[in-house]
Design a protein around this motif. Structure first.
Motif, PDB file in Angstrom:
ATOM      1  N   TRP A 159      35.825  43.946  48.506  1.00 57.32           N
ATOM      2  CA  TRP A 159      36.556  43.877  46.970  1.00 57.32           C
ATOM      3  C   TRP A 159      36.657  41.962  46.413  1.00 57.32           C
ATOM      4  N   HIS A 162      33.988  40.612  44.235  1.00 52.70           N
ATOM      5  CA  HIS A 162      33.769  41.760  43.327  1.00 52.70           C
ATOM      6  C   HIS A 162      34.425  41.151  42.433  1.00 52.70           C
ATOM      7  N   THR A 163      35.230  40.265  42.295  1.00 51.60           N
ATOM      8  CA  THR A 163      36.158  39.243  41.811  1.00 51.60           C
ATOM      9  C   THR A 163      35.703  38.492  40.615  1.00 51.60           C
ATOM     10  N   ASP A 164      36.078  37.870  40.160  1.00 56.52           N
ATOM     11  CA  ASP A 164      35.627  36.515  38.862  1.00 56.52           C
ATOM     12  C   ASP A 164      35.556  35.251  40.371  1.00 56.52           C
ATOM     13  N   LEU A 167      32.348  36.413  42.582  1.00 57.51           N
ATOM     14  CA  LEU A 167      31.627  36.765  41.415  1.00 57.51           C
ATOM     15  C   LEU A 167      30.843  34.915  41.311  1.00 57.51           C
TER      16      LEU A 167
ATOM     17  N   ILE B 105      29.892  36.171  35.061  1.00 59.15           N
ATOM     18  CA  ILE B 105      29.827  35.198  34.731  1.00 59.15           C
ATOM     19  C   ILE B 105      30.021  34.200  33.377  1.00 59.15           C
ATOM     20  N   ARG B 113      39.158  30.551  37.271  1.00 60.16           N
ATOM     21  CA  ARG B 113      38.708  32.134  37.533  1.00 60.16           C
ATOM     22  C   ARG B 113      40.204  32.579  38.592  1.00 60.16           C
ATOM     23  N   THR B 114      40.171  34.259  38.449  1.00 58.50           N
ATOM     24  CA  THR B 114      41.124  34.879  38.509  1.00 58.50           C
ATOM     25  C   THR B 114      40.578  36.363  40.304  1.00 58.50           C
ATOM     26  N   LEU B 115      41.420  36.545  40.482  1.00 56.30           N
ATOM     27  CA  LEU B 115      41.015  37.683  41.672  1.00 56.30           C
ATOM     28  C   LEU B 115      41.277  38.941  40.723  1.00 56.30           C
ATOM     29  N   GLY B 116      41.332  38.986  39.841  1.00 56.08           N
ATOM     30  CA  GLY B 116      41.257  40.003  39.026  1.00 56.08           C
ATOM     31  C   GLY B 116      39.835  40.472  38.931  1.00 56.08           C
ATOM     32  N   PHE B 117      39.499  42.167  38.613  1.00 55.51           N
ATOM     33  CA  PHE B 117      37.583  42.402  39.058  1.00 55.51           C
ATOM     34  C   PHE B 117      37.121  41.826  38.240  1.00 55.51           C
ATOM     35  N   GLY B 118      35.843  41.223  38.662  1.00 55.87           N
ATOM     36  CA  GLY B 118      34.940  40.228  37.478  1.00 55.87           C
ATOM     37  C   GLY B 118      34.440  41.413  36.417  1.00 55.87           C
ATOM     38  N   LYS B 123      35.394  45.144  30.047  1.00 59.20           N
ATOM     39  CA  LYS B 123      33.903  43.726  29.129  1.00 59.20           C
ATOM     40  C   LYS B 123      32.796  44.766  29.574  1.00 59.20           C
TER      41      LYS B 123
END
Lengths: 311, 265
Positions: A159, A162-164, A167, B105, B113-118, B123
């Motif tokens: 997980w 795959h977060t910002d 990446l 990116i 930058r956060t811990l949300g899904f990239g 998106k």
């Protein structure tokens, strides 16, 4: 080979799988060879053992090991990025410093955990039966709990990657020039990556200390090579096409490594020979793909020469 | 939009290898201008681009982007303002990550930058739409690793990643030089389309005189660390490569423009 040895190898492989995940983060994701590992593994064991003996709840002691290991990794990261010290040397410096620190933490070279409540005694007290099919024990009850624990960690790492932020971390190892041009401070991502990696390594050290019933100042020696062996063997045997797959592969690689070691012991080699065996496994796994590729290329050239003239 | 004032840069100052890379460079770029930059090797083109992007810091002088003084900001601190495409098609993308991860990116440029899904479905929809304008079929290959793409495709993707968040300044550093003529032409067309669409303020370094004349609406020639020619749009339209060479000789007082690469292209 007896079943007990195999079951033990699987249990150990799972625990050291956490170490392999940590090594994978630096070695493959960040593309930084980090030798802090030998120190932070023993640090994890030392912290966990010391706090458990002092009466801390084993869960809390293990969590502390993770955090302190992370700090050690961050220290290496700061040396490397801000101090501009070569990554290998930065890791070695932290590792050697940790040797003294670990002795300080433990107060002596070996801390036994006999008669202490540890995560391992909790697991054994859960009394989960062994998994047997047709009279052959496949997995011990302990291993089943380990599988659940290690898989949870694996999924958390999947997980995160795959977060910002994950990446950015991956891009830092993949193309640091590119990721800087998109506004990411690669110093920070490198430090975060090293912290997370060594946190996991220390966590593995904490679990292993509780599993084997003692922490030892020398328990970290060679851990980087064992971690690398697991990563490389795992990737070769189980593939690395996606993050989800490769994190599973390195854990399986760790189990395979332990099985190989168990077989070597079964064949009459001494436990003291195991570091040599480990080094040979890594050398074998690293060179065989290169050599094989060379042979394949030569064959291709030969085929092209023999096949058609317009090549 | 971009103000470069009295910028000087010397490499290896005080040694036998001393090299004056930029001398007293002044450049004022208006919003929406598309500048092409030419000059021989060592003229200071790359140094100027690196000054703007933050890879290098000037010894003297100041650089402002959109009114903000960025002279002392590190590359990553000013990246929110600048989109950049490099000469090497491998340089602008992360090969072991998928197309959608690379775009994620780029989408996060200069943001926290956060811990949300990239990458999420919302998106993905945006990425598909953006990739369509490249006409490379990449919109159906979101989960392909970028390392599997051809040089031309990677450069097209780099261009998209540098532009679709509409940076204040777009820097193109000989971004077609490493491609074969057909792919280069494709990237040229894409560049014009995208710059036009977002009205991006652009600075493009090129070694190709035709390209420098055909693209953009202002042309700069650098030589020996200084801007020796600054040709406005109206005049540029009427010029041919030979005229540029003559203009160079006049500016340098008879010194002929000596670079094989220029004469050949």
């Amino acid at each position: 080979m007896n079943q007990l040895a195999i079951m033990g190898a699987i249990e150990q492989g799972l625990l050291f799988g956490i170490l392999a995940l940590g090594v994978y983060l630096t070695f493959r994701i960040l593309n930084v060879p980090d030798l802090t590992v030998d120190g932070s593994f023993a640090l994890g064991g030392a912290i966990a053992a010391k706090f458990i003996i002092d009466g801390t709840n084993p869960f809390l002691a293990t969590l502390l090991a993770f955090i302190v290991g992370g700090l050690a990794g961050a220290f290496t990261g700061v040396l490397h990025t801000k101090g501009k010290i070569n990554a290998l040397l930065a890791g070695i410096l932290t590792m050697i410093a940790l040797y003294s620190i670990n002795l300080r933490v433990m107060g002596k070279a070996n801390l036994p955990l006999l008669r202490e409540d540890t995560l391992f005694t909790y697991v054994k007290d859960m009394g989960i039966p062994n998994l047997a099919v047709g009279g052959v024990t496949l997995l011990s009850g302990v291993a089943i709990v380990f599988i659940v624990g290690v898989m949870v960690l694996k999924l958390i790492i999947d997980w995160f990657l795959h977060t910002d932020m994950g990446l950015d971390l991956r891009a830092t190892g993949d193309n640091s020039k590119m990721i800087r041009s998109f506004g990411v401070n690669t110093d920070s991502t490198t430090i975060i990556g090293l912290a997370l990696s060594n946190g996991l390594v220390a966590l593995a050290g904490a679990w292993v200390a509780q599993y084997q019933g003692f922490a030892d100042v020398g328990m970290g020696i060679g851990m980087i090579v064992i971690g690398l062996a697991s990563v490389i063997v795992g990737e070769v045997l189980f593939g690395s096409s996606s993050i989800f797959r490769v994190t599973l592969a390195v854990i399986l690689g760790s189990i395979v490594y332990r099985l190989v070691i168990a077989i070597a012991l079964d064949q009459g080699l001494n436990p003291s020979d195991m570091k040599l065996i480990t080094a040979l496994i890594v050398i074998f796994a690293l060179t065989v793909p290169t050599v094989a590729k060379g042979i394949w290329k030569k064959q291709a050239v030969r085929t092209a020469r023999g096949g058609s003239s317009d090549a | 939009m971009l103000n470069i004032t009295n910028v000087n840069k010397v490499f290896n100052a005080g040694t036998v290898n001393e090299k004056i890379a930029l001398r007293n460079v002044n450049l004022h770029v208006k919003k929406g201008e598309f500048i092409t930059v030419i000059g021989s090797n060592g003229a200071g083109k790359s140094t100027m681009m690196n000054m703007i992007s933050g890879g290098l810091t000037p010894d003297e002088g100041s650089i402002k982007i959109d009114g903000k003084d960025v002279t002392r900001l590190a590359e990553h601190q000013r990246a929110g303002l600048i989109g950049r495409v490099f000469q090497d098609p491998m340089a602008g993308t992360a090969p072991n990550m998928t197309i959608e991860e690379n775009l994620a990116i780029a989408l996060g440029r200069g943001k926290r930058r956060t811990l949300g899904f990239g990458v999420n479905n919302q998106k993905r929809e945006l990425f598909r739409e953006q990739l369509k304008q490249l006409d490379q079929g990449l919109e159906n290959r979101l989960k392909t690793k970028v390392g599997f793409l051809s040089g031309g495709q990677r450069q097209a993707l780099s261009l998209l990643m540098a532009t679709f968040t509409e940076p204040k300044i777009l820097l193109l550093d000989e971004h077609t030089a490493a491609l074969d003529p057909k792919r280069a032409q494709l990237i040229v067309e894409l560049t014009e389309k995208i710059v036009e669409r977002y009205k991006l303020t652009t600075i493009m370094v090129t070694h190709n005189m035709e390209q420098a004349l055909n693209m953009g609406n202002r042309l700069l020639m650098l030589h020996d660390g200084g801007i020796i020619l600054d040709i406005p749009d109206e005049k540029k339209r009427t010029m041919k490569p030979q005229d540029l060479l003559r203009a160079f000789e006049t500016a340098r007082g008879g010194e002929s423009f000596s670079e094989d690469r220029f004469l050949l292209t």
